[in-house]
Design a protein around this motif. Structure first.
Motif, PDB file in Angstrom:
ATOM      1  N   ALA A 134     -10.078   7.929  -7.176  1.00 49.77           N
ATOM      2  CA  ALA A 134      -9.861   7.930  -5.731  1.00 49.77           C
ATOM      3  C   ALA A 134      -8.941   6.781  -5.327  1.00 49.77           C
ATOM      4  CB  ALA A 134     -11.202   7.826  -5.003  1.00 49.77           C
ATOM      5  N   GLY A 135      -9.172   5.601  -5.894  1.00 48.89           N
ATOM      6  CA  GLY A 135      -8.353   4.444  -5.544  1.00 48.89           C
ATOM      7  C   GLY A 135      -6.901   4.612  -5.957  1.00 48.89           C
ATOM      8  N   MET A 136      -6.667   5.011  -7.202  1.00 48.64           N
ATOM      9  CA  MET A 136      -5.294   5.202  -7.676  1.00 48.64           C
ATOM     10  C   MET A 136      -4.598   6.321  -6.896  1.00 48.64           C
ATOM     11  SD  MET A 136      -4.589   3.008 -10.093  1.00 48.64           S
ATOM     12  CE  MET A 136      -3.180   3.757 -10.931  1.00 48.64           C
ATOM     13  N   SER A 137      -5.333   7.371  -6.563  1.00 51.42           N
ATOM     14  CA  SER A 137      -4.741   8.488  -5.822  1.00 51.42           C
ATOM     15  C   SER A 137      -4.297   8.054  -4.432  1.00 51.42           C
ATOM     16  CB  SER A 137      -5.742   9.634  -5.709  1.00 51.42           C
ATOM     17  OG  SER A 137      -6.042  10.179  -6.973  1.00 51.42           O
ATOM     18  N   LEU A 138      -5.091   7.197  -3.787  1.00 52.64           N
ATOM     19  CA  LEU A 138      -4.723   6.733  -2.447  1.00 52.64           C
ATOM     20  C   LEU A 138      -3.401   5.973  -2.455  1.00 52.64           C
ATOM     21  CD1 LEU A 138      -8.126   5.571  -0.899  1.00 52.64           C
ATOM     22  CD2 LEU A 138      -6.711   7.493  -0.184  1.00 52.64           C
ATOM     23  N   LEU A 139      -3.093   5.327  -3.566  1.00 49.72           N
ATOM     24  CA  LEU A 139      -1.827   4.608  -3.659  1.00 49.72           C
ATOM     25  C   LEU A 139      -0.644   5.569  -3.651  1.00 49.72           C
ATOM     26  CD1 LEU A 139      -2.756   1.947  -6.391  1.00 49.72           C
ATOM     27  CD2 LEU A 139      -2.941   1.761  -3.900  1.00 49.72           C
ATOM     28  N   PHE A 140      -0.892   6.827  -4.006  1.00 52.02           N
ATOM     29  CA  PHE A 140       0.156   7.860  -3.967  1.00 52.02           C
ATOM     30  C   PHE A 140       0.098   8.670  -2.673  1.00 52.02           C
ATOM     31  CE2 PHE A 140      -0.344   7.081  -8.505  1.00 52.02           C
ATOM     32  CZ  PHE A 140       0.966   7.066  -8.960  1.00 52.02           C
ATOM     33  N   VAL A 141      -1.089   9.171  -2.347  1.00 48.60           N
ATOM     34  CA  VAL A 141      -1.183  10.107  -1.219  1.00 48.60           C
ATOM     35  C   VAL A 141      -0.974   9.416   0.122  1.00 48.60           C
ATOM     36  CG1 VAL A 141      -2.693  11.646  -2.523  1.00 48.60           C
ATOM     37  CG2 VAL A 141      -3.715   9.927  -1.009  1.00 48.60           C
ATOM     38  N   GLY A 142      -1.137   8.086   0.165  1.00 45.16           N
ATOM     39  CA  GLY A 142      -0.811   7.356   1.386  1.00 45.16           C
ATOM     40  C   GLY A 142       0.649   7.557   1.769  1.00 45.16           C
ATOM     41  N   ILE A 144       2.493  10.167   0.849  1.00 49.35           N
ATOM     42  CA  ILE A 144       2.651  11.573   1.230  1.00 49.35           C
ATOM     43  C   ILE A 144       2.283  11.761   2.698  1.00 49.35           C
ATOM     44  CG2 ILE A 144       1.828  13.926   0.825  1.00 49.35           C
ATOM     45  CD1 ILE A 144       1.373  13.132  -2.103  1.00 49.35           C
ATOM     46  N   ARG A 145       1.134  11.201   3.110  1.00 46.68           N
ATOM     47  CA  ARG A 145       0.722  11.333   4.510  1.00 46.68           C
ATOM     48  C   ARG A 145       1.719  10.683   5.458  1.00 46.68           C
ATOM     49  NH1 ARG A 145      -4.891   8.689   6.337  1.00 46.68           N
ATOM     50  NH2 ARG A 145      -3.621   6.806   6.044  1.00 46.68           N
ATOM     51  N   GLU A 146       2.301   9.578   5.023  1.00 47.53           N
ATOM     52  CA  GLU A 146       3.212   8.823   5.886  1.00 47.53           C
ATOM     53  C   GLU A 146       4.555   9.522   6.060  1.00 47.53           C
ATOM     54  OE1 GLU A 146       4.352   5.420   8.219  1.00 47.53           O
ATOM     55  OE2 GLU A 146       2.400   6.089   7.469  1.00 47.53           O
ATOM     56  N   TYR A 147       5.066  10.133   4.987  1.00 47.02           N
ATOM     57  CA  TYR A 147       6.452  10.590   5.021  1.00 47.02           C
ATOM     58  C   TYR A 147       6.637  12.106   4.934  1.00 47.02           C
ATOM     59  CZ  TYR A 147       7.458   5.653   4.330  1.00 47.02           C
ATOM     60  OH  TYR A 147       7.524   4.295   4.475  1.00 47.02           O
ATOM     61  N   VAL A 148       5.620  12.847   4.511  1.00 50.22           N
ATOM     62  CA  VAL A 148       5.762  14.304   4.391  1.00 50.22           C
ATOM     63  C   VAL A 148       5.055  14.957   5.571  1.00 50.22           C
ATOM     64  CG1 VAL A 148       5.349  16.335   2.962  1.00 50.22           C
ATOM     65  CG2 VAL A 148       5.840  14.127   1.877  1.00 50.22           C
ATOM     66  N   LYS A 149       5.802  15.630   6.410  1.00 47.91           N
ATOM     67  CA  LYS A 149       5.246  16.187   7.645  1.00 47.91           C
ATOM     68  C   LYS A 149       5.032  17.697   7.587  1.00 47.91           C
ATOM     69  CE  LYS A 149       5.345  12.063   9.266  1.00 47.91           C
ATOM     70  NZ  LYS A 149       4.083  11.289   9.298  1.00 47.91           N
ATOM     71  N   ASN A 150       5.612  18.350   6.592  1.00 44.83           N
ATOM     72  CA  ASN A 150       5.457  19.803   6.462  1.00 44.83           C
ATOM     73  C   ASN A 150       4.286  20.105   5.530  1.00 44.83           C
ATOM     74  OD1 ASN A 150       5.862  22.524   5.205  1.00 44.83           O
ATOM     75  ND2 ASN A 150       7.606  22.567   6.609  1.00 44.83           N
ATOM     76  N   LYS A 151       3.322  20.869   6.017  1.00 42.63           N
ATOM     77  CA  LYS A 151       2.099  21.107   5.225  1.00 42.63           C
ATOM     78  C   LYS A 151       2.398  21.863   3.936  1.00 42.63           C
ATOM     79  CE  LYS A 151       0.603  25.322   7.714  1.00 42.63           C
ATOM     80  NZ  LYS A 151       1.685  25.315   8.746  1.00 42.63           N
ATOM     81  N   TYR A 152       3.385  22.737   3.951  1.00 38.88           N
ATOM     82  CA  TYR A 152       3.692  23.509   2.741  1.00 38.88           C
ATOM     83  C   TYR A 152       4.342  22.620   1.673  1.00 38.88           C
ATOM     84  CZ  TYR A 152       2.513  27.559   5.524  1.00 38.88           C
ATOM     85  OH  TYR A 152       1.846  28.463   6.312  1.00 38.88           O
ATOM     86  N   VAL A 153       5.073  21.595   2.100  1.00 36.77           N
ATOM     87  CA  VAL A 153       5.621  20.633   1.139  1.00 36.77           C
ATOM     88  C   VAL A 153       4.479  19.822   0.518  1.00 36.77           C
ATOM     89  CG1 VAL A 153       7.143  18.643   0.834  1.00 36.77           C
ATOM     90  CG2 VAL A 153       7.828  20.513   2.353  1.00 36.77           C
ATOM     91  N   ILE A 154       3.480  19.479   1.346  1.00 45.66           N
ATOM     92  CA  ILE A 154       2.298  18.780   0.825  1.00 45.66           C
ATOM     93  C   ILE A 154       1.620  19.636  -0.242  1.00 45.66           C
ATOM     94  CG2 ILE A 154      -0.014  17.932   1.402  1.00 45.66           C
ATOM     95  CD1 ILE A 154       1.066  17.153   4.155  1.00 45.66           C
ATOM     96  N   GLY A 208      -6.487  19.351  -0.406  1.00 44.32           N
ATOM     97  CA  GLY A 208      -7.291  19.065   0.776  1.00 44.32           C
ATOM     98  C   GLY A 208      -6.444  18.545   1.924  1.00 44.32           C
ATOM     99  N   MET A 209      -5.447  17.710   1.621  1.00 44.21           N
ATOM    100  CA  MET A 209      -4.546  17.200   2.653  1.00 44.21           C
ATOM    101  C   MET A 209      -3.772  18.330   3.323  1.00 44.21           C
ATOM    102  SD  MET A 209      -3.106  13.843   0.624  1.00 44.21           S
ATOM    103  CE  MET A 209      -1.833  13.502   1.846  1.00 44.21           C
ATOM    104  N   PHE A 210      -3.384  19.331   2.545  1.00 46.88           N
ATOM    105  CA  PHE A 210      -2.711  20.508   3.096  1.00 46.88           C
ATOM    106  C   PHE A 210      -3.563  21.168   4.177  1.00 46.88           C
ATOM    107  CE2 PHE A 210      -2.738  25.210   2.554  1.00 46.88           C
ATOM    108  CZ  PHE A 210      -1.537  25.504   3.184  1.00 46.88           C
ATOM    109  N   PHE A 211      -4.855  21.330   3.888  1.00 44.04           N
ATOM    110  CA  PHE A 211      -5.736  21.950   4.875  1.00 44.04           C
ATOM    111  C   PHE A 211      -6.034  21.002   6.035  1.00 44.04           C
ATOM    112  CE2 PHE A 211      -6.527  24.763   1.278  1.00 44.04           C
ATOM    113  CZ  PHE A 211      -6.450  25.998   1.915  1.00 44.04           C
ATOM    114  N   GLY A 212      -6.073  19.699   5.772  1.00 43.46           N
ATOM    115  CA  GLY A 212      -6.241  18.745   6.856  1.00 43.46           C
ATOM    116  C   GLY A 212      -5.075  18.795   7.825  1.00 43.46           C
TER     117      GLY A 212
END
Length: 369
Positions: A134-142, A144-154, A208-212
């Motif tokens: 979970a910790g290592m993933s947050l270093l990446f997905v943070g 993604i959340r910040e810069y990727v705005k299209n859900k299908y790209v996520i 999960g982020m895609f559905f969020g």
């Protein structure tokens, strides 16, 4: 607003149930003998429940996108804290029994070691578990959340992580610190070192982020969101099943280091399960059971650490993998009660500390007047 609360209830119930489920699963894995784990109906069912990690990770991805804390800084900070929390938990799990000499010999022998094992301290502390994932993933997905705005790209990024996971599996170098990070990302040496490498397990968080993101776009319409989960879940099962059952060596090859087909297949079943839980909770009213599960959901990380530490310490008291299913069921109840007792005690201590600090601040203000 009602639909939004129902959606939150469904996720809280699932995360709350995962806390109870973790105690049940870990107690069985530590204390039940091999026969009880594999040949008894109850043991086999509990082992099956242990395959539900993807449920927690997809829920994590959804709440990550809908959380009130949306800054990249908060994601990176929490990621680092979770990695260190995992290391601290390992120290408490493994080193306290070794330091105070109540680690059972047959647990030590599981690794092919012989007492004393002082030279293996670092190895035990660095074992990779779900907190490190979970910790290592947050270093990446943070990012993604910040810069990727299209859900299908996520979604595409999540599937890409799964797609390349088998190809990057096992990458390492001869530099200890760098190699440890690479192990957390790409390790394929289960059960020795890292149970949940970021590749491929981060895929579930990103799905999960895609559905969020989708949930935000449809104005918190939880009925529509979970209906979409059902449809996507069925599609994923249809795609993943033939890959897993026909080309399993590449696409599955074990639960902990599955390939792209395994990720899609497990994600599909997880999404269908989430839809089912939502349907069950759609008309659920608040009661004591719901409140307990909400409490577990709120304290998921700390209760995860507490139960693992307590169960690991218990090896020195109750023995390691020596008992039948009846004895283990009693231990399961004992550890559920003990985990809640420790968590509630910590909450009380935290509230007392907060109250003392508040009173001191009030006294300081009064003195300044």
């Amino acid at each position: 607003m009602e639909q939004q609360s129902k959606r939150i209830l469904a996720l809280d119930l699932i995360k709350g149930m995962s806390v109870i489920g973790m105690v049940i699963i870990h107690t069985l894995l530590i204390f039940a003998n091999v026969k009880s784990q594999s040949e008894s109906v109850i043991g086999s069912f509990i082992v099956f429940l242990g395959r539900g990690t993807s449920i927690f990770l997809i829920c994590m991805g959804i709440t990550f996108m809908t959380s009130s804390h949306q800054s990249l800084k908060s994601a990176l900070k929490r990621g680092v804290l979770l990695v260190f929390a995992g290391l601290f938990m390992n120290f408490m799990k493994f080193m306290i029994p070794v330091i105070f000499n109540f680690a059972p010999d047959n647990f030590i022998q599981k690794y092919g070691w012989h007492a004393p094992i002082e030279q293996q301290y670092v190895y035990l502390v660095l074992l990779g578990d779900i907190l490190q994932l979970a910790g290592m993933s947050l270093l990446f997905v943070g990012f993604i959340r910040e810069y990727v705005k299209n859900k299908y790209v996520i979604l595409a990024i999540g599937l890409l992580v799964a797609l390349v996971s088998r190809e990057v599996s096992g990458i390492n170098m001869d530099y200890p610190v760098i190699n440890y990070v690479l192990d957390l990302l790409f390790n394929n040496d289960y059960p020795a070192y890292v149970y949940f490498p970021v590749f491929p397990w981060m895929s579930f968080i990103i799905i999960g982020m895609f559905f969020g993101k989708w949930f935000l776009e449809i104005n918190h319409n939880s009925r529509q969101l979970f209906r979409n989960m059902l449809y996507v879940g069925l599609l994923f099962i249809a795609i993943g099943a033939p890959l897993v059952f026909l080309y399993g060596k590449y696409h599955y090859n074990g639960f902990y280091h599955m390939g792209p087909g395994g990720v899609i297949y497990f994600a599909g079943w997880t999404l269908v399960f989430l839809w089912l839980i939502f349907r069950i909770t759609l008309h659920t009213k608040e009661n004591n059971a719901i409140r307990i599960l909400k409490y577990c959901s709120k304290n998921l990380t700390s209760m995860y650490m507490i139960q693992w530490i307590l169960i690991s310490w218990g090896k020195g008291i109750f023995g390691y993998r020596q008992h039948g299913i009846g004895y283990v069921l009693v231990l399961i109840l004992f550890y559920i009660v003990l985990t809640f007792a420790v968590q509630i005690s910590l909450d009380i201590l935290r509230k007392k500390k907060t109250l003392v600090l508040f009173r001191r601040a009030s006294m300081d203000e009064t003195a300044l007047k």
